[in-house]
Scaffold this active site. Structure first.
Site, PDB file in Angstrom:
ATOM      1  N   TRP A 102       0.824  -1.206   0.000  1.00  0.00           N
ATOM      2  CA  TRP A 102       0.000   0.000   0.000  1.00  0.00           C
ATOM      3  C   TRP A 102       0.858   1.254   0.000  1.00  0.00           C
ATOM      4  O   TRP A 102       0.495   2.271  -0.605  1.00  0.00           O
ATOM      5  CB  TRP A 102      -0.985  -0.031   1.163  1.00  0.00           C
ATOM      6  CG  TRP A 102      -1.795  -1.293   1.163  1.00  0.00           C
ATOM      7  CD1 TRP A 102      -1.835  -2.264   2.109  1.00  0.00           C
ATOM      8  CD2 TRP A 102      -2.654  -1.754   0.100  1.00  0.00           C
ATOM      9  NE1 TRP A 102      -2.665  -3.288   1.729  1.00  0.00           N
ATOM     10  CE2 TRP A 102      -3.173  -3.016   0.498  1.00  0.00           C
ATOM     11  CE3 TRP A 102      -3.024  -1.231  -1.143  1.00  0.00           C
ATOM     12  CZ2 TRP A 102      -4.048  -3.742  -0.300  1.00  0.00           C
ATOM     13  CZ3 TRP A 102      -3.893  -1.963  -1.946  1.00  0.00           C
ATOM     14  CH2 TRP A 102      -4.400  -3.203  -1.523  1.00  0.00           C
ATOM     15  N   ASP A 169      -0.671   6.805   6.761  1.00  0.00           N
ATOM     16  CA  ASP A 169      -1.759   5.875   6.461  1.00  0.00           C
ATOM     17  C   ASP A 169      -1.844   4.903   7.636  1.00  0.00           C
ATOM     18  O   ASP A 169      -0.975   4.053   7.812  1.00  0.00           O
ATOM     19  CB  ASP A 169      -1.458   5.139   5.158  1.00  0.00           C
ATOM     20  CG  ASP A 169      -2.494   4.065   4.820  1.00  0.00           C
ATOM     21  OD1 ASP A 169      -3.445   3.878   5.605  1.00  0.00           O
ATOM     22  OD2 ASP A 169      -2.328   3.406   3.774  1.00  0.00           O
ATOM     23  N   LYS A 193     -10.753  -1.701   8.302  1.00  0.00           N
ATOM     24  CA  LYS A 193      -9.680  -2.499   8.902  1.00  0.00           C
ATOM     25  C   LYS A 193      -9.814  -2.632  10.415  1.00  0.00           C
ATOM     26  O   LYS A 193      -9.428  -3.638  10.983  1.00  0.00           O
ATOM     27  CB  LYS A 193      -8.317  -1.878   8.579  1.00  0.00           C
ATOM     28  CG  LYS A 193      -7.925  -1.925   7.119  1.00  0.00           C
ATOM     29  CD  LYS A 193      -7.582  -3.331   6.672  1.00  0.00           C
ATOM     30  CE  LYS A 193      -7.008  -3.331   5.263  1.00  0.00           C
ATOM     31  NZ  LYS A 193      -6.707  -4.683   4.787  1.00  0.00           N
TER      32      LYS A 193
END
Length: 356
Positions: A102, A169, A193
């Site tokens: 990511w 992030d 998440k």
């Protein structure tokens, strides 16, 4: 049979969140209407959005410190684009730490806007560790990092000291551990998440860093527009935001981030101790960088795979397979996963050892 949900996302949520969400689908706030059909401009939902945004800042310790919390859409993947759009000056540069899939995706988007310096990467070692020794260019418009890497099971345990704005992030470990969140100028996280169902994305941004790019930004991608409209520039993800609020309320009632951190550490210690003890398994991440959210591990002998898979499935465990890009196993131990579920997995691992 009770299911033990190790899914990496969408993730396990507290039982009370399921129950309250289910009731709201049938009748929200005794209105006779479902949460799925009410107007996002109704008094009832405006109250949900306001409380959710306020509770984010309260739990992170950022109240009165110049931050705004937003519930947006598009997932963390859209934030890969929105961050450079809003923060990278024209003819500017940004610094990125490459710690996984990511982070690499975020770097790809940033390169569309200007000079993107990758200050360090662990790609050559299959992202099995977090790089420590690197320097951040003093003239960078911001430094971007990914706090937790779900696919590879690594987590940043510390963050650099720099005068450059820090963007993080935190999709897979937001609200899971105590940090000085005021060190970060922008935090973003896909809700699915660790915070709620898929469909909304949390952004926490220090307002003073915005509006400095000398770039015209499309309205839907402009943080300042979303702040001005209080997360309702367009129709928000009503249900996902409501369920996220319920999860935040659950966390606050539990004692906040410091309380859940102790539980998360106990879960991680239990599982990693067994991975290291049991001769049939090995971890994939460097020990000092192991994630308390996502434990990744392998069988030392793939000949045992069929037997192990049968055992954990028979025990009611779900979602234990590793990401399709790396294989192996991944136990995602998000906030709502009880310690008892980790004990079930540990018992299965011991059972396999006894059978061989």
């Amino acid at each position: 049979m009770k299911k033990h949900n190790y899914s990496a996302g969408p993730c396990i949520l507290p039982q009370e969140v399921f129950e309250k969400s289910a009731q709201a689908i049938l009748d929200f706030n005794n209105s006779g209407l479902s949460i799925l059909e009410i107007s996002h401009r109704s008094k009832d939902f405006v109250a949900v959005m306001e409380e959710a945004r306020a509770l984010v800042l309260e739990l992170l310790g950022l109240e009165g410190k110049g931050y705004q919390a937003l519930f947006l859409q598009g997932g963390a993947s859209l934030e890969f684009l929105m961050v450079p759009y809003n923060l990278m000056k024209t003819n500017g540069k940004a610094a990125y730490l490459d710690t996984g899939t990511w982070a690499s995706a975020a770097i790809k988007e940033a390169k569309l806007f200007g000079e993107t310096v990758v200050v360090a990467s662990s790609k050559s070692e299959n992202y099995s560790f977090i790089p420590k020794e690197y320097s951040i260019p003093a003239d960078a418009d911001y430094f971007h990092c990914t706090s937790n890497n779900t696919i590879f099971g690594t987590q940043m345990k510390s963050f650099p000291e720099t005068n450059v704005p820090i963007v993080c992030d935190m999709s897979s470990d937001i609200f899971s551990r105590t940090l000085d969140f005021s060190k970060f100028d922008l935090i973003y996280a896909g809700a699915q998440k660790n915070m709620g169902p898929a469909g909304t994305t949390l952004v926490v941004v220090k307002e003073e860093i915005l509006g400095k790019t000398n770039r015209q930004i499309p309205s839907m991608l402009d943080y300042q527009q979303h702040i001005a409209k209080e997360s309702m520039y367009n129709t928000p993800a009503v249900f996902a935001t409501y369920a996220s609020l319920l999860t935040l309320q659950w966390l606050k009632n539990l004692g906040g981030i410091s309380a859940i951190e102790k539980i998360n550490e106990a879960k991680a210690n239990l599982l990693y101790t067994e991975i290291d003890r049991n001769p049939l398994f090995r971890g994939t991440a460097v020990a000092e960088d192991r994630s308390i959210m996502n434990a990744t591990f392998l069988l030392n002998d793939e000949a045992h795979k069929e037997q192990f898979d049968l055992l954990w499935k028979e025990a009611g465990i779900s979602g234990l397979n590793g990401h399709r890009s790396v294989g192996g196993y991944r136990a995602s131990m998000y906030n709502a996963l009880p310690l008892e579920s980790v004990q079930v997995l540990v018992d299965v691992m011991k059972n396999l050892e006894n059978k061989i």
